[in-house]
Design an enzyme around this catalytic site. Structure first.
Site, PDB file in Angstrom:
ATOM      1  N   ARG A 129       0.851  -1.179   0.000  1.00  0.00           N
ATOM      2  CA  ARG A 129       0.000   0.000   0.000  1.00  0.00           C
ATOM      3  C   ARG A 129       0.889   1.231   0.000  1.00  0.00           C
ATOM      4  O   ARG A 129       2.091   1.154   0.242  1.00  0.00           O
ATOM      5  CB  ARG A 129      -0.894  -0.006   1.229  1.00  0.00           C
ATOM      6  CG  ARG A 129      -1.895  -1.149   1.265  1.00  0.00           C
ATOM      7  CD  ARG A 129      -2.493  -1.316   2.662  1.00  0.00           C
ATOM      8  NE  ARG A 129      -3.132  -0.088   3.124  1.00  0.00           N
ATOM      9  CZ  ARG A 129      -3.409   0.161   4.402  1.00  0.00           C
ATOM     10  NH1 ARG A 129      -3.064  -0.702   5.342  1.00  0.00           N
ATOM     11  NH2 ARG A 129      -4.009   1.298   4.731  1.00  0.00           N
TER      12      ARG A 129
ATOM     13  N   SER B  14       0.654   4.084   1.932  1.00  0.00           N
ATOM     14  CA  SER B  14       0.776   4.914   3.127  1.00  0.00           C
ATOM     15  C   SER B  14       2.220   4.930   3.612  1.00  0.00           C
ATOM     16  O   SER B  14       3.020   4.037   3.300  1.00  0.00           O
ATOM     17  CB  SER B  14      -0.136   4.394   4.241  1.00  0.00           C
ATOM     18  OG  SER B  14       0.361   3.174   4.763  1.00  0.00           O
TER      19      SER B  14
ATOM     20  N   LYS C 136      -2.271  -7.948  11.118  1.00  0.00           N
ATOM     21  CA  LYS C 136      -3.615  -7.841  11.683  1.00  0.00           C
ATOM     22  C   LYS C 136      -4.652  -7.509  10.610  1.00  0.00           C
ATOM     23  O   LYS C 136      -5.850  -7.697  10.828  1.00  0.00           O
ATOM     24  CB  LYS C 136      -3.661  -6.798  12.800  1.00  0.00           C
ATOM     25  CG  LYS C 136      -3.518  -5.362  12.341  1.00  0.00           C
ATOM     26  CD  LYS C 136      -3.727  -4.389  13.488  1.00  0.00           C
ATOM     27  CE  LYS C 136      -3.657  -2.943  13.019  1.00  0.00           C
ATOM     28  NZ  LYS C 136      -3.934  -1.981  14.106  1.00  0.00           N
ATOM     29  N   ASP C 137      -4.210  -7.008   9.438  1.00  0.00           N
ATOM     30  CA  ASP C 137      -5.133  -6.673   8.354  1.00  0.00           C
ATOM     31  C   ASP C 137      -5.518  -7.886   7.510  1.00  0.00           C
ATOM     32  O   ASP C 137      -6.421  -7.796   6.670  1.00  0.00           O
ATOM     33  CB  ASP C 137      -4.516  -5.618   7.428  1.00  0.00           C
ATOM     34  CG  ASP C 137      -4.370  -4.256   8.085  1.00  0.00           C
ATOM     35  OD1 ASP C 137      -5.136  -3.986   9.039  1.00  0.00           O
ATOM     36  OD2 ASP C 137      -3.499  -3.476   7.669  1.00  0.00           O
TER      37      ASP C 137
ATOM     38  N   ARG D 123     -13.445  -2.870  18.666  1.00  0.00           N
ATOM     39  CA  ARG D 123     -12.740  -3.405  19.837  1.00  0.00           C
ATOM     40  C   ARG D 123     -12.237  -2.280  20.741  1.00  0.00           C
ATOM     41  O   ARG D 123     -12.482  -2.289  21.963  1.00  0.00           O
ATOM     42  CB  ARG D 123     -11.545  -4.267  19.393  1.00  0.00           C
ATOM     43  CG  ARG D 123     -10.643  -4.694  20.564  1.00  0.00           C
ATOM     44  CD  ARG D 123      -9.372  -5.361  20.076  1.00  0.00           C
ATOM     45  NE  ARG D 123      -8.532  -4.481  19.283  1.00  0.00           N
ATOM     46  CZ  ARG D 123      -7.666  -3.607  19.802  1.00  0.00           C
ATOM     47  NH1 ARG D 123      -7.549  -3.460  21.109  1.00  0.00           N
ATOM     48  NH2 ARG D 123      -6.926  -2.857  19.008  1.00  0.00           N
ATOM     49  N   ARG D 124     -11.518  -1.325  20.159  1.00  0.00           N
ATOM     50  CA  ARG D 124     -10.985  -0.232  20.972  1.00  0.00           C
ATOM     51  C   ARG D 124     -12.108   0.557  21.640  1.00  0.00           C
ATOM     52  O   ARG D 124     -12.007   0.950  22.806  1.00  0.00           O
ATOM     53  CB  ARG D 124     -10.105   0.675  20.111  1.00  0.00           C
ATOM     54  CG  ARG D 124      -8.770   0.041  19.727  1.00  0.00           C
ATOM     55  CD  ARG D 124      -8.020   0.855  18.709  1.00  0.00           C
ATOM     56  NE  ARG D 124      -6.670   0.331  18.496  1.00  0.00           N
ATOM     57  CZ  ARG D 124      -5.929   0.580  17.420  1.00  0.00           C
ATOM     58  NH1 ARG D 124      -6.415   1.344  16.447  1.00  0.00           N
ATOM     59  NH2 ARG D 124      -4.717   0.071  17.312  1.00  0.00           N
TER      60      ARG D 124
ATOM     61  N   ARG E 166     -10.805   7.534  10.918  1.00  0.00           N
ATOM     62  CA  ARG E 166     -10.048   6.663  10.027  1.00  0.00           C
ATOM     63  C   ARG E 166      -9.015   7.493   9.304  1.00  0.00           C
ATOM     64  O   ARG E 166      -8.960   8.712   9.428  1.00  0.00           O
ATOM     65  CB  ARG E 166     -10.971   5.955   9.027  1.00  0.00           C
ATOM     66  CG  ARG E 166     -11.773   4.824   9.669  1.00  0.00           C
ATOM     67  CD  ARG E 166     -12.281   3.837   8.633  1.00  0.00           C
ATOM     68  NE  ARG E 166     -11.211   3.397   7.758  1.00  0.00           N
ATOM     69  CZ  ARG E 166     -11.362   3.201   6.435  1.00  0.00           C
ATOM     70  NH1 ARG E 166     -12.533   3.405   5.869  1.00  0.00           N
ATOM     71  NH2 ARG E 166     -10.357   2.805   5.707  1.00  0.00           N
ATOM     72  N   GLY E 167      -8.171   6.829   8.521  1.00  0.00           N
ATOM     73  CA  GLY E 167      -7.105   7.504   7.802  1.00  0.00           C
ATOM     74  C   GLY E 167      -5.748   7.029   8.282  1.00  0.00           C
ATOM     75  O   GLY E 167      -5.634   6.278   9.249  1.00  0.00           O
ATOM     76  N   ASN E 168      -4.682   7.453   7.578  1.00  0.00           N
ATOM     77  CA  ASN E 168      -3.345   7.024   7.963  1.00  0.00           C
ATOM     78  C   ASN E 168      -2.897   7.757   9.231  1.00  0.00           C
ATOM     79  O   ASN E 168      -3.596   8.618   9.760  1.00  0.00           O
ATOM     80  CB  ASN E 168      -2.361   7.231   6.798  1.00  0.00           C
ATOM     81  CG  ASN E 168      -2.289   8.677   6.343  1.00  0.00           C
ATOM     82  OD1 ASN E 168      -2.348   9.598   7.147  1.00  0.00           O
ATOM     83  ND2 ASN E 168      -2.162   8.878   5.040  1.00  0.00           N
ATOM     84  N   VAL E 169      -1.707   7.400   9.713  1.00  0.00           N
ATOM     85  CA  VAL E 169      -1.234   7.953  10.982  1.00  0.00           C
ATOM     86  C   VAL E 169      -1.116   9.466  10.914  1.00  0.00           C
ATOM     87  O   VAL E 169      -1.518  10.185  11.852  1.00  0.00           O
ATOM     88  CB  VAL E 169       0.110   7.308  11.375  1.00  0.00           C
ATOM     89  CG1 VAL E 169       0.684   7.982  12.623  1.00  0.00           C
ATOM     90  CG2 VAL E 169      -0.070   5.809  11.628  1.00  0.00           C
TER      91      VAL E 169
ATOM     92  N   THR F 190      -2.785  11.597   9.081  1.00  0.00           N
ATOM     93  CA  THR F 190      -4.123  12.185   9.086  1.00  0.00           C
ATOM     94  C   THR F 190      -4.699  12.193  10.496  1.00  0.00           C
ATOM     95  O   THR F 190      -5.268  13.197  10.956  1.00  0.00           O
ATOM     96  CB  THR F 190      -5.058  11.394   8.152  1.00  0.00           C
ATOM     97  OG1 THR F 190      -4.571  11.490   6.808  1.00  0.00           O
ATOM     98  CG2 THR F 190      -6.481  11.935   8.212  1.00  0.00           C
ATOM     99  N   ARG F 191      -4.524  11.100  11.205  1.00  0.00           N
ATOM    100  CA  ARG F 191      -5.069  11.007  12.560  1.00  0.00           C
ATOM    101  C   ARG F 191      -4.381  12.005  13.499  1.00  0.00           C
ATOM    102  O   ARG F 191      -5.036  12.679  14.296  1.00  0.00           O
ATOM    103  CB  ARG F 191      -4.915   9.581  13.085  1.00  0.00           C
ATOM    104  CG  ARG F 191      -5.680   8.551  12.272  1.00  0.00           C
ATOM    105  CD  ARG F 191      -5.573   7.182  12.886  1.00  0.00           C
ATOM    106  NE  ARG F 191      -6.038   6.159  11.957  1.00  0.00           N
ATOM    107  CZ  ARG F 191      -6.376   4.924  12.321  1.00  0.00           C
ATOM    108  NH1 ARG F 191      -6.297   4.569  13.591  1.00  0.00           N
ATOM    109  NH2 ARG F 191      -6.780   4.045  11.435  1.00  0.00           N
TER     110      ARG F 191
ATOM    111  N   CYS G 265     -13.657  -7.293  11.700  1.00  0.00           N
ATOM    112  CA  CYS G 265     -13.710  -5.962  12.303  1.00  0.00           C
ATOM    113  C   CYS G 265     -15.091  -5.665  12.880  1.00  0.00           C
ATOM    114  O   CYS G 265     -15.367  -4.542  13.269  1.00  0.00           O
ATOM    115  CB  CYS G 265     -13.362  -4.900  11.253  1.00  0.00           C
ATOM    116  SG  CYS G 265     -11.614  -4.862  10.822  1.00  0.00           S
TER     117      CYS G 265
END
Length: 296
Positions: free
Chosen positions: A8, A10, A78-79, A121-122, A139-142, A144-145, A230
């Site tokens: 990917r 990212s 985990k994905d 879960r979180r 949501r979004g990449n690190v 963005t968060r 998920c």
């Protein structure tokens, strides 16, 4: 030998792929990287469960391997969903980094009332810890968060600690103990998936970390029996054969949990079946509340 590796686009995915490439190049293997966009990257305005769960980050890369466009792909393990297309093999599982969740926040921990995460879960684990916390989708990449955190859209945001480490980021916040906030199965682990070509698999197997493989395969054995992806709030973590797994209600008010030592895949599957039987009502309720079919 030259290997074409899909990833990917990212920053985190590229950093993980760079790690794999460097390890292969140290063995004298030439590498070439191909960036492939996935549904999970392009559809960021809705929670993962609304667009298919874990597999949204993986399917396009799977298809590229099976079509012969790339030799292998690098994933956050985990994905990767429990059930995989035939013709693919997880040829290498790197030594696990931190499996823990990380609450990034500015200011004092006591001032954190609004937390961003789209993980069921979180969300459930946070609400179990403090029912008064407000959870907002994120949501979004690190990058963005973190930008949304710094723009004060949230008081805190949930991240995987391993991702921050791989990106070389030092962010104020709190590490959540994996024994209490049980992580997603395989969190903190990088996997290399390839076509089932013996010569390719042999080369990639040089990157494999046996203890990590054993632990994450125990986690996946439990995950396969629980189902949920998920959708259902579930955490599964194994370290040196010590297995912890839990299923929660979406609001965090109910939990079914096991903690046991296992020594084989068969034992892990048995524990998964036991937990699935105890947590069946929670799993079915999560699917019903999210409006998702749980048939089959």
């Amino acid at each position: 030998m030259s290997i074409t590796i899909g990833t990917r686009g990212s920053k985190l995915a590229l950093a993980q792929t760079t790690t794999v490439c460097k390890k292969l190049e140290a063995l004298g293997i030439e590498t070439r990287t191909v960036v492939i966009s996935t549904q999970g990257d392009t559809t960021t305005q809705v929670p993962l469960h609304a667009i298919g769960g874990q597999g949204v980050f993986v399917r396009a890369l799977d298809d590229a391997i099976l079509a012969g466009e790339i030799d292998c792909a690098v994933h956050s393990m985990k994905d990767i969903p429990a059930y995989r297309p035939s013709g693919l093999f997880t040829s290498a599982i790197l030594k696990r980094d931190s499996p823990a969740d990380y609450l990034a926040h500015n200011g004092s921990l006591g001032s954190v009332r609004v937390i961003g995460t789209s993980s069921t879960r979180r969300k459930a684990q946070l609400l179990r810890h403090d029912p008064d916390i407000v959870i907002k989708d994120l949501r979004g990449n690190v990058d963005t968060r973190l930008r949304k955190l710094n723009d004060q859209e949230y008081d805190g945001i949930m991240l995987a600690e391993a991702g921050l480490t791989r990106l070389g980021l030092r962010v104020p916040g709190e590490r959540f103990p994996a024994e209490k906030f049980v992580p997603s199965p395989n969190q903190g682990t990088i996997a290399v998936v390839s076509r089932a070509d013996p010569s390719l698999m042999e080369v990639l197997s040089a990157l494999d970390h046996p203890q990590t493989r054993t632990d994450v395969m125990y986690e996946r054995a439990v995950m396969e029996k629980l189902g949920g992806g998920c959708f259902t709030p579930l955490g599964i973590y194994c370290r040196a054969g010590h297995l912890i797994a839990e299923v929660l209600s979406l609001d965090g008010t109910k939990t079914e949990r096991i903690e046991v030592d296992v020594t084989s895949i068969e034992e892990a599957r048995e524990q998964g079946l036991l937990l699935q039987a105890r947590a069946r009502e929670l799993i079915e309720a999560a699917y019903k509340q999210l409006g998702i079919s749980n048939e089959g």
